[in-house]
Write a protein that holds these residues in place. Sequence first.
Motif, mmCIF file in Angstrom:
data_model
loop_
_atom_site.group_PDB
_atom_site.id
_atom_site.type_symbol
_atom_site.label_atom_id
_atom_site.label_comp_id
_atom_site.label_asym_id
_atom_site.label_seq_id
_atom_site.Cartn_x
_atom_site.Cartn_y
_atom_site.Cartn_z
ATOM 1 N N HIS A 45 -6.037 0.629 -1.496
ATOM 2 C CA HIS A 45 -5.203 0.138 -0.371
ATOM 3 C C HIS A 45 -6.155 -0.972 0.374
ATOM 4 C CE1 HIS A 45 -3.573 0.945 3.753
ATOM 5 N NE2 HIS A 45 -4.842 0.777 4.252
ATOM 6 N N ALA A 46 -7.439 -0.860 0.165
ATOM 7 C CA ALA A 46 -8.240 -1.824 1.032
ATOM 8 C C ALA A 46 -8.266 -3.097 0.177
ATOM 9 C CB ALA A 46 -9.766 -1.189 1.003
ATOM 10 N N LEU A 47 -8.234 -3.091 -1.055
ATOM 11 C CA LEU A 47 -8.445 -4.142 -1.904
ATOM 12 C C LEU A 47 -7.053 -4.979 -1.967
ATOM 13 C CD1 LEU A 47 -10.641 -3.008 -4.933
ATOM 14 C CD2 LEU A 47 -11.202 -4.095 -2.629
ATOM 15 N N THR A 48 -6.157 -4.463 -1.550
ATOM 16 C CA THR A 48 -4.767 -5.045 -1.668
ATOM 17 C C THR A 48 -4.201 -5.544 -0.369
ATOM 18 O OG1 THR A 48 -3.546 -2.828 -1.240
ATOM 19 C CG2 THR A 48 -3.882 -3.763 -3.642
ATOM 20 N N ARG A 49 -5.020 -5.545 0.622
ATOM 21 C CA ARG A 49 -4.810 -6.169 2.100
ATOM 22 C C ARG A 49 -5.947 -6.936 2.458
ATOM 23 N NH1 ARG A 49 -0.899 -2.221 3.616
ATOM 24 N NH2 ARG A 49 -0.321 -3.336 5.481
ATOM 25 N N ALA B 84 -9.413 8.643 0.799
ATOM 26 C CA ALA B 84 -8.412 8.722 1.489
ATOM 27 C C ALA B 84 -8.551 8.741 2.949
ATOM 28 C CB ALA B 84 -7.184 9.659 0.816
ATOM 29 N N LYS B 85 -9.389 9.646 3.114
ATOM 30 C CA LYS B 85 -10.025 9.821 4.750
ATOM 31 C C LYS B 85 -10.123 8.429 5.473
ATOM 32 C CE LYS B 85 -12.516 13.990 3.722
ATOM 33 N NZ LYS B 85 -13.608 14.590 3.380
ATOM 34 N N TYR B 86 -10.422 7.326 4.726
ATOM 35 C CA TYR B 86 -10.792 6.134 5.299
ATOM 36 C C TYR B 86 -9.464 5.057 5.237
ATOM 37 C CZ TYR B 86 -15.097 8.184 5.496
ATOM 38 O OH TYR B 86 -16.227 9.236 5.818
ATOM 39 N N VAL B 87 -8.380 5.519 4.780
ATOM 40 C CA VAL B 87 -7.144 4.527 4.596
ATOM 41 C C VAL B 87 -6.409 4.607 5.634
ATOM 42 C CG1 VAL B 87 -4.778 4.589 3.515
ATOM 43 C CG2 VAL B 87 -6.743 5.167 2.052
ATOM 44 N N PHE B 88 -6.444 3.412 6.514
ATOM 45 C CA PHE B 88 -6.080 3.045 7.477
ATOM 46 C C PHE B 88 -5.680 1.469 7.467
ATOM 47 C CE2 PHE B 88 -10.336 4.072 8.641
ATOM 48 C CZ PHE B 88 -10.980 2.669 8.817
ATOM 49 N N THR B 89 -4.968 0.888 8.472
ATOM 50 C CA THR B 89 -4.459 -0.428 8.365
ATOM 51 C C THR B 89 -4.603 -1.162 9.581
ATOM 52 O OG1 THR B 89 -2.762 0.185 6.718
ATOM 53 C CG2 THR B 89 -2.542 -1.849 7.650
ATOM 54 N N PRO B 90 -5.312 -2.379 9.706
ATOM 55 C CA PRO B 90 -5.962 -2.928 8.526
ATOM 56 C C PRO B 90 -7.037 -2.046 7.823
ATOM 57 C CG PRO B 90 -5.807 -4.529 10.419
ATOM 58 C CD PRO B 90 -5.422 -3.191 10.812
ATOM 59 N N PRO B 91 -7.550 -2.507 6.679
ATOM 60 C CA PRO B 91 -8.478 -1.527 6.040
ATOM 61 C C PRO B 91 -9.887 -1.909 6.198
ATOM 62 C CG PRO B 91 -7.921 -3.180 4.347
ATOM 63 C CD PRO B 91 -6.948 -3.488 5.588
ATOM 64 N N THR C 288 -0.261 4.128 -2.049
ATOM 65 C CA THR C 288 0.855 3.793 -0.874
ATOM 66 C C THR C 288 1.402 4.866 -0.241
ATOM 67 O OG1 THR C 288 2.645 3.517 -2.540
ATOM 68 C CG2 THR C 288 1.206 1.541 -2.313
ATOM 69 N N LYS C 289 1.113 6.262 -0.733
ATOM 70 C CA LYS C 289 1.914 7.407 -0.268
ATOM 71 C C LYS C 289 0.716 8.239 0.685
ATOM 72 C CE LYS C 289 5.522 7.762 -3.398
ATOM 73 N NZ LYS C 289 5.456 6.558 -4.120
ATOM 74 N N ILE C 290 -0.486 7.482 0.893
ATOM 75 C CA ILE C 290 -1.298 8.131 1.758
ATOM 76 C C ILE C 290 -0.955 7.737 3.072
ATOM 77 C CG2 ILE C 290 -3.814 8.231 2.365
ATOM 78 C CD1 ILE C 290 -4.566 7.232 -0.507
#
Length: 468
Positions: free
Chosen positions: A213-217, A289-296, A339-341
Amino acid sequence: MGTLIQHGTVIHADSSVQADVLIEGETIVAVAANLPPADHTLVDATGLLVMPGGIDVHTHLDMPFGGTTSADDYLTGTRAAAIGGTTTVIDFALQSRGHTLAEALAVWDSKAEGKACIDYALHMAITDLSPAGHPHNETLAEMEQMVARGISSFKLFMAYPGVLMIDDGLMFQVMQKAASLGALCLIHAENGAAIDVVVAQALAEGKTAPHFHALTRSTQAEAEATHRAIALAEMAGTTVYIVHLSNSDSLRELKQAQARGLRALAETCTQYLVLSLEEQMPGKSFEEAKYVFTPPLRLKANQAPLWQALADGSLSVVSTDHCPFRFADQKSLGRNDFTKIPNGGPGIENRMQLLWHFGVNAGLLTPERFVALTATEPARIFGMETKGVLAPGKDADVLLWDPNAAYTISAVTQSMNTDYSMFEGWQVKGNVSRVYSHGELVVEHGKFLGTPGRGRFLHRKANAGELL
Ligand code: URP
Ligand code: ZN
Ligand code: ZN
């Protein structure tokens, strides 16, 4: 009979003074040295700092997102905010495609009804200019009605294609309308289309862990969108506020715009200041996954420039982007596909503690700048005329802060409705002693004492044209 807070040090955004604070009813009536006690409840604030209650301008309570709903509603979220020293939040109402802004507002009004523990205001996120069955560009007309109802800021997402993302044409039209209304445009600045290409490529290569998630943004995707949003705002003649700015590439775009005298403001969030890609998301387990937010989360090297920008004024506000999801049954939706997190993290309760500990205690921020970033600038930028300052006539939203209190952050003791903390086990120095909201003692000894539903909707002024 009012409340007289005696012997404390009052911290304003531009000075600190030994002074007492006198509250009558819901309002501050005096801030001065040695105020004579009369028929008042006396509060001894010796050794404490007396500050305006915190204002968190970026929260997502009870919000449908990522196939689920954020885990804190208006009760648990605003209660946790109060316990953490925040007395006002600005939450996001989301327009669903095909529906009007008035419909979105009705939905968010009912979410808050009977639950809010502190005052709350709303930003309105726009996703559709011409909802089916309504006149063309009905949403632009509705923006005027929203401003009349105290919703003076509009959010546009340049990310999340197919869900919330808008195109440049829509963004530009909203910006033009906002300019004419004196409203503020808030931008989630990420190039959603480019990111989606990179995400699809990663998934095709079997890269499904949270780390991706982080590496793709990339920071470039955020910086490009930051640049584009500011450029369109310049064309439209409006003031723009970039939310959750996370890295030094985006900061460079912001600073260049500010150096040219453009009306561009931005916030960062606690998590980007104290968490990093290397430390929290090394790519080792699904726990990340606990740290999956956007921007990453970004590389640690981005943190020092963000702190510097908070100190020098290029960044105006620290918010949380509080968008909590439980690990066990919500984050786990993306166990086989990042992408589903559901995107977002819990932070509303810890903003003041973390900013104090890692900012003020570390010598990166003065106590005055802390007050500016957590209360005074949020109130000024978002048109909250009765908030953010300790002065006669202002709402008696007052925070008594103990700079020497030691506290250990943990999911076990927190009030937020998540089964984890992003800061588990962290020890901080500096914590809430008491919180007053409208003159009522609502927090003491870490407990909320008020009644849910006591919080009020806050009507905000449209003053974006006067900001810089
Ligand atoms: O991951 C995040 N930030 N979730 C909330 C929605 C947003 O983009 O602010
Ligand atoms: Zn966002
Ligand atoms: Zn957000």
